[in-house]
Write an enzyme that holds these catalytic residues in place. Structure first.
Site, mmCIF file in Angstrom:
data_model
loop_
_atom_site.group_PDB
_atom_site.id
_atom_site.type_symbol
_atom_site.label_atom_id
_atom_site.label_comp_id
_atom_site.label_asym_id
_atom_site.label_seq_id
_atom_site.Cartn_x
_atom_site.Cartn_y
_atom_site.Cartn_z
ATOM 1 N N CYS A 133 0.821 -1.219 0.000
ATOM 2 C CA CYS A 133 0.000 0.000 0.000
ATOM 3 C C CYS A 133 0.860 1.277 0.000
ATOM 4 O O CYS A 133 1.463 1.581 -1.014
ATOM 5 C CB CYS A 133 -1.003 -0.026 1.154
ATOM 6 S SG CYS A 133 -2.375 1.119 0.854
ATOM 7 N N HIS A 169 -3.636 -5.339 2.318
ATOM 8 C CA HIS A 169 -3.338 -5.454 3.753
ATOM 9 C C HIS A 169 -4.041 -6.700 4.276
ATOM 10 O O HIS A 169 -4.615 -7.470 3.536
ATOM 11 C CB HIS A 169 -3.922 -4.271 4.526
ATOM 12 C CG HIS A 169 -3.384 -2.935 4.192
ATOM 13 N ND1 HIS A 169 -2.158 -2.511 4.625
ATOM 14 C CD2 HIS A 169 -3.921 -1.900 3.518
ATOM 15 C CE1 HIS A 169 -1.982 -1.259 4.219
ATOM 16 N NE2 HIS A 169 -3.028 -0.869 3.544
HETATM 17 N N1 GLN Z 1 -1.758 6.918 2.288
HETATM 18 C C1 GLN Z 1 -1.974 6.094 1.126
HETATM 19 C C2 GLN Z 1 -3.338 6.298 0.495
HETATM 20 O O1 GLN Z 1 -4.264 6.624 1.174
HETATM 21 C C3 GLN Z 1 -1.727 4.627 1.487
HETATM 22 C C4 GLN Z 1 -2.685 4.118 2.527
HETATM 23 C C5 GLN Z 1 -2.346 2.752 3.042
HETATM 24 O O2 GLN Z 1 -1.182 2.369 3.163
HETATM 25 N N2 GLN Z 1 -3.380 2.018 3.433
HETATM 26 O O3 GLN Z 1 -3.490 6.115 -0.703
#
Ligand code: GLN
Length: 249
Positions: free
Chosen positions: A98, A199
């Site tokens: 992510c 995740h």
């Molecule tokens: N901050 C990033 C987004 O919102 C990644 C979020 C995350 O790692 N879940 O796109």
């Protein structure tokens, strides 16, 4: 496999880039190695630390909020990116989840800032107004031209990721949003450099993929690792698939 193999993992920004229990990915790698008598070493490289391009078999960076990514991006480019490029070139694995995945590319465009990435893969991420891409997700992956396998997990991101023309996604979206909610592409894979939005954490829900990573990082085959009693891991995978609406075939 070497006589006394040890998987040497380096976690980047472990205290910052770690949401949705992404640290569980490291724990699962450790357990699956130890259960098999494979050594496991975990190093951490955080803000200001130099990264050794030769000391690790797998470099890992988990997910993070935009604010965490702001803290890491410049440091990643200045202190870590050259070593990551050298490590990937000698065949080490790099896994980003992510927010970590987004930082493997050229960068992440926020409304008020451009966060540079490591440039290991040809992709860019743009934060857009509008709904975050949230939910259970399942993708179909084909890692070694073998039978197609499913990765199941959970995604929550505002960023939309676009791959360059010659870049390949990690998998095809079966359920969920993936890179941008439109293209059916999820993640990226260029050799040993892998990024994904999943995740969950990813590896406890997809133990087969953890074994694939361990084998690849140790330059051996999954069959050489030997089987484990995966009753709980199989149940976790099945539950994640059910949550995404893709029951076991
Ligand atoms: N901050 C990033 C987004 O919102 C990644 C979020 C995350 O790692 N879940 O796109």
């Amino acid at each position: 496999m070497a006589e006394n193999p040890t998987l040497r993992v380096c976690a980047l920004y472990g205290e910052l880039m770690n949401i949705y229990a992404d640290r569980g990915n490291l724990l699962l790698l450790e357990r699956r190695c130890r259960w098999r008598g494979i050594g496991f070493e975990l190093a951490n490289a955080t803000l200001g630390d130099r990264l050794d391009a030769d000391a690790h078999d797998l470099y890992y960076i988990g997910g993070g909020q935009d604010a965490d990514q702001r803290l890491c991006a410049a440091d990643l480019v200045e202190h870590k990116a050259p070593a990551l490029h050298a490590a990937a070139a000698r065949g080490a694995l790099v896994l980003g989840v992510c927010g970590g995945y987004q930082l493997l590319g050229h960068g992440y465009q926020l409304e008020d800032a451009w966060l540079p990435g490591a440039g290991l893969v040809d992709l860019e991420t743009v934060r857009v107004e509008g709904p975050r891409l949230i939910g259970n997700v399942a993708i179909e992956v084909d890692l070694d031209d073998g039978p197609k396998r499913v990765l199941a997990g959970f995604e929550n991101h505002a960023g939309r990721t676009r791959l360059g023309a010659d870049e390949h996604p990690l998998g095809r979206v079966l359920r969920g949003h993936g890179n941008d909610g439109r293209s059916a592409a999820e993640g990226v894979r260029r050799g040993g450099v892998i990024g994904t939005y999943l995740h969950g954490p990813l590896l406890p829900k997809n133990a087969w993929f953890a074994d694939w990573l361990i084998a690849a990082a140790l330059d051996t085959g999954v069959a050489e690792l030997g089987p484990l009693d995966d009753a709980l891991e199989d149940a976790a995978h099945a539950a994640a698939r059910r949550a995404a609406g893709i029951a076991e075939r």
